[in-house]
Design a protein around this motif. Structure first.
Motif, PDB file in Angstrom:
ATOM      1  N   SER A 118       0.756  -1.200  -0.310  1.00  0.00           N
ATOM      2  CA  SER A 118       0.098  -0.182   0.284  1.00  0.00           C
ATOM      3  C   SER A 118       1.390   1.411   0.215  1.00  0.00           C
ATOM      4  O   SER A 118       0.280   2.308  -0.524  1.00  0.00           O
ATOM      5  CB  SER A 118      -1.133  -0.107   0.771  1.00  0.00           C
ATOM      6  OG  SER A 118      -0.040   0.313   2.193  1.00  0.00           O
ATOM      7  N   ARG A 141       0.553   5.027   8.272  1.00  0.00           N
ATOM      8  CA  ARG A 141       0.159   4.907   6.687  1.00  0.00           C
ATOM      9  C   ARG A 141      -1.496   4.595   6.510  1.00  0.00           C
ATOM     10  O   ARG A 141      -2.047   5.129   6.773  1.00  0.00           O
ATOM     11  CB  ARG A 141       1.187   4.387   5.690  1.00  0.00           C
ATOM     12  CG  ARG A 141       2.470   5.699   5.069  1.00  0.00           C
ATOM     13  CD  ARG A 141       3.623   4.427   4.824  1.00  0.00           C
ATOM     14  NE  ARG A 141       4.489   4.871   4.252  1.00  0.00           N
ATOM     15  CZ  ARG A 141       5.083   5.756   3.130  1.00  0.00           C
ATOM     16  NH1 ARG A 141       4.147   5.998   2.555  1.00  0.00           N
ATOM     17  NH2 ARG A 141       6.323   5.735   3.294  1.00  0.00           N
ATOM     18  N   ARG A 142      -1.385   3.246   7.179  1.00  0.00           N
ATOM     19  CA  ARG A 142      -2.905   2.736   7.299  1.00  0.00           C
ATOM     20  C   ARG A 142      -3.855   3.522   7.779  1.00  0.00           C
ATOM     21  O   ARG A 142      -5.178   3.979   7.933  1.00  0.00           O
ATOM     22  CB  ARG A 142      -2.664   1.626   7.410  1.00  0.00           C
ATOM     23  CG  ARG A 142      -1.825   0.403   6.346  1.00  0.00           C
ATOM     24  CD  ARG A 142      -1.884  -0.855   6.398  1.00  0.00           C
ATOM     25  NE  ARG A 142      -3.005  -1.777   6.330  1.00  0.00           N
ATOM     26  CZ  ARG A 142      -3.625  -2.729   6.435  1.00  0.00           C
ATOM     27  NH1 ARG A 142      -2.233  -3.419   6.681  1.00  0.00           N
ATOM     28  NH2 ARG A 142      -4.375  -3.218   6.490  1.00  0.00           N
ATOM     29  N   ASP A 192      -4.721   6.037   5.280  1.00  0.00           N
ATOM     30  CA  ASP A 192      -6.125   4.875   5.005  1.00  0.00           C
ATOM     31  C   ASP A 192      -7.677   5.190   5.774  1.00  0.00           C
ATOM     32  O   ASP A 192      -8.065   4.508   5.116  1.00  0.00           O
ATOM     33  CB  ASP A 192      -5.342   3.782   4.275  1.00  0.00           C
ATOM     34  CG  ASP A 192      -5.170   3.215   3.490  1.00  0.00           C
ATOM     35  OD1 ASP A 192      -4.179   4.369   2.233  1.00  0.00           O
ATOM     36  OD2 ASP A 192      -3.983   2.410   3.746  1.00  0.00           O
TER      37      ASP A 192
END
Length: 191
Positions: free
Chosen positions: A5, A150-151, A155
């Motif tokens: 990702s 990041r996730r 996200d």
């Protein structure tokens, strides 16, 4: 090791830059690749500004003619490829919109009172530099910390969703993010 990702935007950017370089070399496959990667986004910009599907399609065609002609002017060091393309789409749609209306003379006083909402060029440049710094700092983190941050923040996953997806205890996820955020803060304050 990078996870899928976090690598995807970088890979997509590299593919788009390569396609623009092919288009700059008058290689039709380059323009075709640029079109395939960006048409939905650029069409959305055109449609939002034009307000008419047919007009947006015409403007989008004009956008890719301009991209074909100007691809050699694109500099990946100065702007992201999608920002450069979006600016061409935006400006083309605005030009179309202006051409559809009669120009009524407006006094300079009225024009001066209209605020310009667009960010100044130096602010855009500063934002891009800050984004590069942030990405550089993220790359310097432990892969678990970087992935979790990041996730969670890019996200939009909750800590619990992350724990479930990664099959990792919730406390570990929170620890990775807390430590990673502290390292990010330190890295960003060093610059």
């Amino acid at each position: 090791m990078r996870n899928g990702s976090s690598a995807k935007p970088t890979e997509e950017r590299a593919r788009l830059v390569a396609a623009l370089h092919l288009a700059a070399a008058s290689e039709p496959s380059g323009l075709r690749a640029v079109y395939e990667m960006t048409a939905p986004k650029l069409f959305g910009i055109c449609l939002r500004i034009c307000g008419d599907r047919g007009a947006a399609e015409d403007v989008l065609q004009d956008v890719y003619v301009k991209v074909w002609r100007r691809a050699g002017a694109f500099d990946a060091e100065r702007a992201s490829p999608i920002s450069w393309l979006a600016a061409i789409a935006h400006n083309s749609a605005i030009d179309w919109r202006r051409s559809q209306h009669r120009h009524v003379a407006v006094s300079e006083e009225i024009l001066a009172a209209i605020p310009d909402e667009a960010p100044l060029a130096d602010a855009v440049f500063a934002d891009e530099q800050e984004n590069r710094r942030l990405l550089g700092c993220l790359e310097g983190l432990d892969r678990h910390q970087s992935n979790a941050i990041r996730r969670a923040f890019l996200d939009g996953l909750t800590y619990q969703q992350l724990a479930d997806q990664l099959q990792t205890p919730l406390g570990t996820i929170k620890s990775w993010i807390r430590r990673g955020m502290q390292r990010l803060k330190d890295c960003l304050s060093d610059g």
